[in-house]
Design an enzyme around this catalytic site. Sequence first.
Site, PDB file in Angstrom:
ATOM      1  N   GLU A 119       0.836  -1.215   0.000  1.00 36.20           N
ATOM      2  CA  GLU A 119       0.000   0.000   0.000  1.00 36.20           C
ATOM      3  C   GLU A 119       0.866   1.258   0.000  1.00 36.20           C
ATOM      4  O   GLU A 119       0.457   2.306   0.506  1.00 36.20           O
ATOM      5  CB  GLU A 119      -0.953  -0.002   1.200  1.00 36.20           C
ATOM      6  CG  GLU A 119      -1.890  -1.189   1.283  1.00 36.20           C
ATOM      7  CD  GLU A 119      -2.964  -1.236   0.195  1.00 36.20           C
ATOM      8  OE1 GLU A 119      -2.999  -0.329  -0.663  1.00 36.20           O
ATOM      9  OE2 GLU A 119      -3.751  -2.201   0.202  1.00 36.20           O
ATOM     10  N   HIS A 142      -2.859   1.894   8.651  1.00 33.30           N
ATOM     11  CA  HIS A 142      -3.928   1.124   7.993  1.00 33.30           C
ATOM     12  C   HIS A 142      -4.102  -0.207   8.710  1.00 33.30           C
ATOM     13  O   HIS A 142      -3.126  -0.894   8.992  1.00 33.30           O
ATOM     14  CB  HIS A 142      -3.590   0.879   6.526  1.00 33.30           C
ATOM     15  CG  HIS A 142      -4.479  -0.132   5.880  1.00 33.30           C
ATOM     16  ND1 HIS A 142      -5.848   0.044   5.775  1.00 33.30           N
ATOM     17  CD2 HIS A 142      -4.224  -1.349   5.333  1.00 33.30           C
ATOM     18  CE1 HIS A 142      -6.370  -1.020   5.173  1.00 33.30           C
ATOM     19  NE2 HIS A 142      -5.418  -1.877   4.899  1.00 33.30           N
ATOM     20  N   HIS A 144      -7.367  -3.507   9.878  1.00 33.42           N
ATOM     21  CA  HIS A 144      -8.637  -4.159   9.544  1.00 33.42           C
ATOM     22  C   HIS A 144      -9.456  -4.435  10.807  1.00 33.42           C
ATOM     23  O   HIS A 144      -9.694  -5.594  11.143  1.00 33.42           O
ATOM     24  CB  HIS A 144      -8.371  -5.503   8.842  1.00 33.42           C
ATOM     25  CG  HIS A 144      -7.517  -5.434   7.620  1.00 33.42           C
ATOM     26  ND1 HIS A 144      -6.912  -6.550   7.060  1.00 33.42           N
ATOM     27  CD2 HIS A 144      -7.177  -4.382   6.815  1.00 33.42           C
ATOM     28  CE1 HIS A 144      -6.232  -6.197   5.977  1.00 33.42           C
ATOM     29  NE2 HIS A 144      -6.366  -4.892   5.810  1.00 33.42           N
ATOM     30  N   GLU A 172     -18.002  10.990  23.526  1.00 36.96           N
ATOM     31  CA  GLU A 172     -16.696  11.525  23.145  1.00 36.96           C
ATOM     32  C   GLU A 172     -16.334  11.332  21.673  1.00 36.96           C
ATOM     33  O   GLU A 172     -15.302  11.838  21.223  1.00 36.96           O
ATOM     34  CB  GLU A 172     -15.608  10.899  24.033  1.00 36.96           C
ATOM     35  CG  GLU A 172     -15.921  11.078  25.510  1.00 36.96           C
ATOM     36  CD  GLU A 172     -14.766  11.614  26.329  1.00 36.96           C
ATOM     37  OE1 GLU A 172     -13.629  11.453  25.888  1.00 36.96           O
ATOM     38  OE2 GLU A 172     -15.029  12.192  27.392  1.00 36.96           O
ATOM     39  N   HIS A 213     -13.039  -3.733   3.909  1.00 33.33           N
ATOM     40  CA  HIS A 213     -11.583  -3.921   3.964  1.00 33.33           C
ATOM     41  C   HIS A 213     -10.998  -3.423   5.289  1.00 33.33           C
ATOM     42  O   HIS A 213     -10.430  -4.207   6.048  1.00 33.33           O
ATOM     43  CB  HIS A 213     -10.920  -3.214   2.766  1.00 33.33           C
ATOM     44  CG  HIS A 213      -9.442  -3.411   2.705  1.00 33.33           C
ATOM     45  ND1 HIS A 213      -8.757  -3.651   1.544  1.00 33.33           N
ATOM     46  CD2 HIS A 213      -8.490  -3.405   3.684  1.00 33.33           C
ATOM     47  CE1 HIS A 213      -7.473  -3.816   1.791  1.00 33.33           C
ATOM     48  NE2 HIS A 213      -7.289  -3.655   3.087  1.00 33.33           N
TER      49      HIS A 213
HETATM   50  O1  2HA Z   1      -0.750  -5.266   3.799  1.00 33.45           O
HETATM   51  O2  2HA Z   1      -3.665  -4.697   4.553  1.00 33.45           O
HETATM   52  O3  2HA Z   1      -4.368  -3.555   2.308  1.00 33.45           O
HETATM   53  C1  2HA Z   1      -1.922  -5.952   3.648  1.00 33.45           C
HETATM   54  C2  2HA Z   1      -3.060  -5.026   3.563  1.00 33.45           C
HETATM   55  C3  2HA Z   1      -3.407  -4.525   2.239  1.00 33.45           C
HETATM   56 ZN    ZN Z   2      -5.527  -3.835   4.196  1.00 36.99          ZN
END
Ligand code: 2HA
Ligand code: ZN
Length: 274
Positions: A119, A142, A144, A172, A213
Amino acid sequence: MKDSIINKSETIKKFIEIIDNMYRLGWDEKNGGNISVLMDEEEVKRVFGKAKTKRTIPLPLIANENIRGLVFVITGTTKYFRNVKNDPKTNIGVMRISQDGTKAEVIWGFENNGTFTSEIYAHLLCHSTRLKIDPNHHVVMHTHPLYILALTHVHELDEKSLTVDLWRTMTESVIVYPDGVGLIPWQVCGTQKIGEETAEKMKKTRCVIWPLHGIYGCENNLDDAFGLIETIEKSAQIFLLTHNHLEIINDITDQGIKDVAKRFNVTPVKGYLK
Ligand code: 2HA
Ligand code: ZN
């Protein structure tokens, strides 16, 4: 952690600690998630001295001018958050963006020929965008998280209604993300397109949800990036816990409760059970 580089660098130490925490929360299965943090030049000098380049890796995009020459700690592609604590040198790296914007100059880590996250587009473009807005910006994170992801399966994908529904869950929430959550349409990840769309949203907000995602968060330091995502994740969890329209098909009956009370010689409040 015996590595003297790690011991000298508050940023790398915190990076490893936060990654381990995220894995423990169940946010980063397998190789899911990626983080990059801008390292201030003063720290780079103190930790790495002249910061010699070990090798260079071509970037798949030409980095914008305002991030050329900057140094980032960044997770490696295909690497597991779960393994970072035990083997940081293989799973993460420190790299400088070359002055012409075409290469990453590896200063530390990425051992065994490792390279930066898939990414990279989103990371470099978000850093560039946020640095123009806020000179104190440092982190692109980033991950999940379970409830944010689940929410995007059942909530309409509209920035305004999603933001307001999340704000309503906890007093909050609006304090932590007054700029709301950005949303982009579902699409293939790891592309320049998704990086550009995410960075475009980051002009107005510090967090962008990728439906089905995960989420991107931008902040001035690792604690605040984590805190931002943690708060949105909790809002999403409360929303799902309180908007659960599944039919209840198994429940303890009033008679069942009365029977338990009788067996254990207690008296439930009068008038509560039928
Ligand atoms: O690195 O999360 O979006 C793996 C991920 C791709
Ligand atoms: Zn990801």
